[in-house]
Write an enzyme that holds these catalytic residues in place. Structure first.
Site, PDB file in Angstrom:
ATOM      1  N   HIS A 163       0.834  -1.217   0.000  1.00 10.83           N
ATOM      2  CA  HIS A 163       0.000   0.000   0.000  1.00 10.83           C
ATOM      3  C   HIS A 163       0.861   1.257   0.000  1.00 10.83           C
ATOM      4  CE1 HIS A 163      -3.264  -2.790   1.171  1.00 10.83           C
ATOM      5  NE2 HIS A 163      -2.332  -3.311   1.950  1.00 10.83           N
ATOM      6  N   SER A 284      14.393  21.976 -16.229  1.00 11.81           N
ATOM      7  CA  SER A 284      13.213  22.778 -16.504  1.00 11.81           C
ATOM      8  C   SER A 284      13.671  24.123 -17.052  1.00 11.81           C
ATOM      9  CB  SER A 284      12.421  22.989 -15.214  1.00 11.81           C
ATOM     10  OG  SER A 284      11.596  24.122 -15.333  1.00 11.81           O
ATOM     11  N   LYS A 290      15.588  22.229 -11.068  1.00 12.08           N
ATOM     12  CA  LYS A 290      14.957  20.940 -11.386  1.00 12.08           C
ATOM     13  C   LYS A 290      15.862  19.952 -12.108  1.00 12.08           C
ATOM     14  CE  LYS A 290      10.782  20.256 -11.618  1.00 12.08           C
ATOM     15  NZ  LYS A 290       9.919  19.387 -10.835  1.00 12.08           N
ATOM     16  N   GLU A 297       9.724   8.447 -16.885  1.00  8.75           N
ATOM     17  CA  GLU A 297       8.369   8.995 -17.109  1.00  8.75           C
ATOM     18  C   GLU A 297       7.867   8.642 -18.507  1.00  8.75           C
ATOM     19  OE1 GLU A 297       7.582  13.157 -15.580  1.00  8.75           O
ATOM     20  OE2 GLU A 297       9.721  12.975 -15.177  1.00  8.75           O
TER      21      GLU A 297
END
Ligand code: ARG
Length: 464
Positions: A163, A284, A290, A297
């Site tokens: 979980h 970024s 970043k 991804e």
């Protein structure tokens, strides 16, 4: 128009009174994408011609001309000199037309005892078989990268999750080996798919077979097929091998997508478990601080597209009556894109894994935080004679105390622990350590470092 005897001068337009509309020509052509099958189309044609000659359906001279012509065409294609034409619809007719230009009537005889229907079915199988062999090697390269990383982290402790909450401590090597296992089953599925597709459709002709005295077994042997397709209607129409390959791909990508999701989470500073090498990340344009895990991804994102291709193929087939229908031309783009996506993904993944930096202390701290050894305390009490449910209850109360004190169970003093059960002694601290917890799960499939080492040894033997 140039040929009033033949509506457009196409291989099939003899019965047409007018040329096909330009829009229709473009709409029905597949040359834009099926030229990718060219080398396999030539392989198939060569085997077909050799068989025709050995069965006395084609003369030696014709065979010689066809062989020479196809060789020239192959070179033209490889050198990028071949001129593909939309008017000639697809890869098969483009090559046949060029062959006829090069060698005359012999080229026109090549299509004896054959149809584009069994021809294309053969081409795709040859093509896919070739791609499958490359993909199997790529999976193994990724598995090897996983093994190498796992080997370095047999003893590295991290929290195992259920979980997405800290559950029990596990070895990071053990965690990585879970993905080795998934990929191992993927390889098995791929092998299965290859075995089933490795049968020859040629000889089925349009749908019913052919009246020429052909030798299908000989063609199968020349092309490295294990045998021939037993039913001509099935051979020209079904694309289950493509669906099966896409199903394999969807499952493989799903595994890599799960792995990616973990890498993304682990790289988040909230976890801080790993760092992915800069060359696999991007920044970024607005936020200078970043560093984004773009590769995982995108793998997660591309899984959607591969799943989509599987659904496209299933839907393509589901309502087609036997035998061949033009619908089948739509099998290629989803299949090609699936192959390209899977190939690129496996390649980049195998390169990315060795560039992962592991922050052992962050993993350890996280494992300590979530009462990961609570189950070990319960098991300890059971081994001292307490029924498991009572042990569960006693430990749950101990955890509550830790919550209030803001400490780990291992940091609670013996007198305090004994409030929850008189069975607890000094030796409890051995099981409350992360290492003790890991080492105690010492059976095949368990997370004890000794077992993980053995699992890695067994796994190495599976790779070529
Ligand atoms: N381009 C076609 C395909 O990909 C080849 C077979 C065409 N056969 C036909 N009867 N029109 O399926």
């Amino acid at each position: 128009m140039q040929d009033l005897q033949n509506g457009g001068g196409k291989a099939w337009s003899g019965r047409f009174k007018e040329p096909v509309a330009e829009l229709v020509q473009k709409y029905t052509a597949s040359i834009f994408f099926d030229k990718r099958l060219a080398e396999f189309d030539i392989q198939g044609s060569l085997a077909h011609a050799r068989m025709l000659c050995s069965c006395d359906i084609l003369s030696n001279d014709d065979l010689e001309s066809i062989e020479k012509g196809l060789q020239t065409i192959l070179e033209e294609i490889r050198e990028g000199k071949f001129e593909w034409s939309v008017e000639l619809e697809d890869v098969h007719l483009n090559i046949e037309k060029r062959l006829t230009t090069l060698v005359g009537d012999a080229g026109k005889r090549l299509h004896t005892a054959r149809s584009r229907n069994d021809q294309v079915a053969t081409d795709i199988r040859l093509f896919l078989r070739h791609e499958i062999d490359g993909i199997d090697e790529l999976i193994q390269a990724l598995q090897k990268a996983i093994l190498d990383l796992a080997e370095k982290h047999v003893d590295t402790v991290m929290p195992g999750f259920t979980h997405l909450q800290v559950a029990q401590p596990v070895s990071f090597g053990h965690h990585l080996m879970a993905y080795f296992e998934m990929l191992d089953r993927d390889r098995d599925r791929l092998k299965d798919c290859r075995r089933r597709l490795n049968r020859l459709p040629l000889g089925s002709a349009a749908l019913a077979g052919t009246s020429y005295p052909i030798d299908r077994a000989y063609v199968a042997e020349m092309l490295g097929f294990e045998g021939v397709c037993e039913n001509s209607l099935d051979a020209v129409s079904d694309r289950d091998f493509a669906m099966e390959f896409c199903a394999f791909s969807a499952i493989l990508m799903t595994h890599l997508s799960r792995f990616s999701e973990e890498l993304i989470l682990w790289m988040n500073p909230g976890f801080g478990f790993i760092d992915i090498a800069d060359r696999f990340c991007t920044g970024s344009s607005i936020m200078p601080q970043k560093k984004n895990p773009d590769v995982p991804e995108l793998v997660r994102g591309k899984t959607g597209r591969v799943n989509g291709h599987l659904v496209a193929l299933l839907t393509l087939m589901k309502s087609q009556p036997l035998a061949y229908n033009k619908d089948n031309q739509e099998d290629k783009e989803p299949l090609f894109d699936t192959i390209d996506t899977v190939t690129a993904t496996l390649g980049i993944y195998a390169e990315m894994i060795p560039g992962i930096k592991v922050n052992k202390s962050a993993m350890r701290e996280a494992a300590k935080k979530g009462y990961a050894t609570a189950t070990d305390l319960a098991d300890y009490l059971v081994k001292k004679g307490l029924p498991f449910r009572d042990a569960h209850e006693a430990v749950a109360r101990a955890v509550r105390l830790c919550d209030e004190k803001g400490c780990d169970i291992g940091a609670v003093s013996l007198p305090e622990l004994r409030q929850f059960s008189q069975l607890i002694d000094e030796d409890v601290y051995k099981v409350l350590t992360l290492e003790g917890s890991l080492e105690s799960r010492d059976h095949v499939g368990g997370t004890a470092p000794r077992q993980v080492k053995l699992a890695i040894e067994r796994a190495r033997k599976k790779l070529a």
